[in-house]
Design a protein around this motif. Structure first.
Motif, mmCIF file in Angstrom:
data_model
loop_
_atom_site.group_PDB
_atom_site.id
_atom_site.type_symbol
_atom_site.label_atom_id
_atom_site.label_comp_id
_atom_site.label_asym_id
_atom_site.label_seq_id
_atom_site.Cartn_x
_atom_site.Cartn_y
_atom_site.Cartn_z
ATOM 1 N N LEU A 269 22.179 -37.279 30.723
ATOM 2 C CA LEU A 269 22.882 -36.006 31.047
ATOM 3 C C LEU A 269 22.161 -34.779 30.907
ATOM 4 O O LEU A 269 22.697 -33.592 31.182
ATOM 5 N N GLU B 104 23.901 -27.860 28.309
ATOM 6 C CA GLU B 104 23.641 -26.468 28.615
ATOM 7 C C GLU B 104 23.955 -25.884 27.006
ATOM 8 O O GLU B 104 25.052 -25.974 26.464
ATOM 9 N N SER C 269 28.293 -31.142 28.910
ATOM 10 C CA SER C 269 27.118 -30.336 29.399
ATOM 11 C C SER C 269 26.128 -30.125 28.341
ATOM 12 O O SER C 269 26.361 -29.876 27.246
ATOM 13 N N ALA D 163 30.965 -36.669 29.968
ATOM 14 C CA ALA D 163 29.900 -36.056 30.411
ATOM 15 C C ALA D 163 29.754 -34.571 29.654
ATOM 16 O O ALA D 163 30.016 -33.312 30.444
ATOM 17 N N ASN E 282 27.450 -24.778 21.655
ATOM 18 C CA ASN E 282 28.369 -25.586 21.899
ATOM 19 C C ASN E 282 27.839 -27.000 21.176
ATOM 20 O O ASN E 282 26.688 -27.406 20.814
ATOM 21 N N CYS F 4 23.665 -26.910 24.167
ATOM 22 C CA CYS F 4 24.540 -27.624 23.394
ATOM 23 C C CYS F 4 23.767 -28.853 22.300
ATOM 24 O O CYS F 4 22.680 -29.140 22.683
#
Ligand SMILES: Cc1cc2nc3c(=O)[nH]c(=O)nc-3n(C[C@H](O)[C@H](O)[C@H](O)COP(=O)(O)OP(=O)(O)OC[C@H]3O[C@@H](n4cnc5c(N)ncnc54)[C@H](O)[C@@H]3O)c2cc1C
Ligand code: FES
Length: 275
Positions: A224, A201, A199, A197, A110, A203
């Motif tokens: 974050l 993950e 994520s 916000a 991402n 990213c």
């Protein structure tokens, strides 16, 4: 091998004010006899005879093979001369220079792109690159958080509207304080980043903007949970040669022109505090 000190000649094809304060102009330059490919995040040395040379990030997509676009803030001698260029005039371009956003490493990840003000130029190149049909499948979600002081100072308004209409990119456009007719987000980029916000993950966060924006966005990303090697930015530093020879852009162990301008925050942490 081509002599990296010698610019190629390009012709001004388009030239228009990008922002309502008429401080930023976007120029489209057409390749003539010589041309080159580039990657998102790279820059060029732009020269005008009798005026000088200055570095600018390439704002257009690497898939746009007929020319290059730059968005240029009027700051001093060279940029004033660039603003005065007319359609059909010839300029010198040395490039592509420097490294680029880690577009290969980002494959399968991402991506959240966070920009502020007129530092959005190479982020536009990056986003257009990732959205190209040849590349879009390589990335998972793409989110763009982009802010300016007021709506008139946002760059590339038509493009922003196009991105808003697509369902394969999330857009979060913001201005510093509410004005009539604005129905998108209001607040500084770091605050909006906290609100959105993203994520951490799997990213990457690509961040570009004025130093104050970067200073306050970094702690948000760390809070974050983004790892420092997945937070990437591009540095603007005074430059001369642009090819690692003159030492003008030296920063700690790096020459920003050659080793950068793109660095991750793990690398930047090792640099002297002035960054
Ligand atoms: C890799 C890179 C990419 C860049 N991309 C863009 C871009 O896309 N669009 C854009 O408008 N500008 C960009 N810049 C900044 C641009 O290079 C400078 O604004 C330009 O060199 C000013 O030239 P000038 O002759 O008009 O100004 P000068 O007459 O040299 O200086 C005018 C004023 O600007 C200040 N200044 C000059 N250069 C810099 C600098 N690098 N950083 C901070 N202050 C400076 C000077 O101190 C002075 O106050 C980029 C710089 C780098 C290093
Ligand atoms: S600008 Fe000359 S070494 Fe970087």
């Amino acid at each position: 091998m081509k002599n990296t000190y010698i610019p190629i000649t390009m012709e001004v094809e388009k030239n228009y004010f990008e922002t309502s304060d008429r401080m930023i102009k976007t120029l489209r330059l057409k390749f003539l006899d010589e041309r080159f490919d580039f990657e998102p995040g790279q820059f060029c040395e732009f020269s005008i005879l009798g005026k000088g040379e200055a570095p600018f990030g390439i704002a257009s997509s690497p898939f746009d093979k007929a020319g290059l676009e730059f968005s240029i803030n009027r700051a001093g001698v060279v940029t004033k001369a660039i603003h005065e260029l007319r359609i059909g005039e010839k300029v010198g371009i040395r490039g592509p220079l420097g490294n680029y956003y880690p577009v290969k490493e980002m494959e399968g990840y991402n991506v959240v792109v966070i920009g502020g003000g007129f530092a959005f130029t190479t982020l536009r190149s990056l986003i257009e690159y990732m959205l190209n049909p040849e590349r879009r499948g390589k990335y998972k979600s793409i989110k763009v958080i982009y802010g300016a002081r007021n709506p008139g100072l946002l760059l590339y308004k038509d493009l922003l509207e196009n991105w808003e209409k697509r369902d394969d990119i999330g857009t979060y456009f913001t201005i510093d304080t509410k004005v009539e007719g604005w129905n998108k987000m209001v607040g500084f980029v770091p605050t909006i980043t906290e609100e959105v916000a993203p994520s951490p993950e799997n990213c990457y966060a690509i961040v570009c903007g004025p130093p104050i924006m970067i200073k306050f966005t970094l702690p948000v990303l760390l809070k974050l949970g983004f790892p420092k090697d997945k937070i990437v930015t591009s540095l603007e530093r005074r430059m001369k040669c642009g090819i690692g020879k003159c030492g003008r852009c030296n920063l700690g162990e790096f020459y920003v022109c050659n080793d950068g301008p793109v660095f991750n925050f793990e690398q930047l942490e090792k640099l002297p505090k002035e960054v």
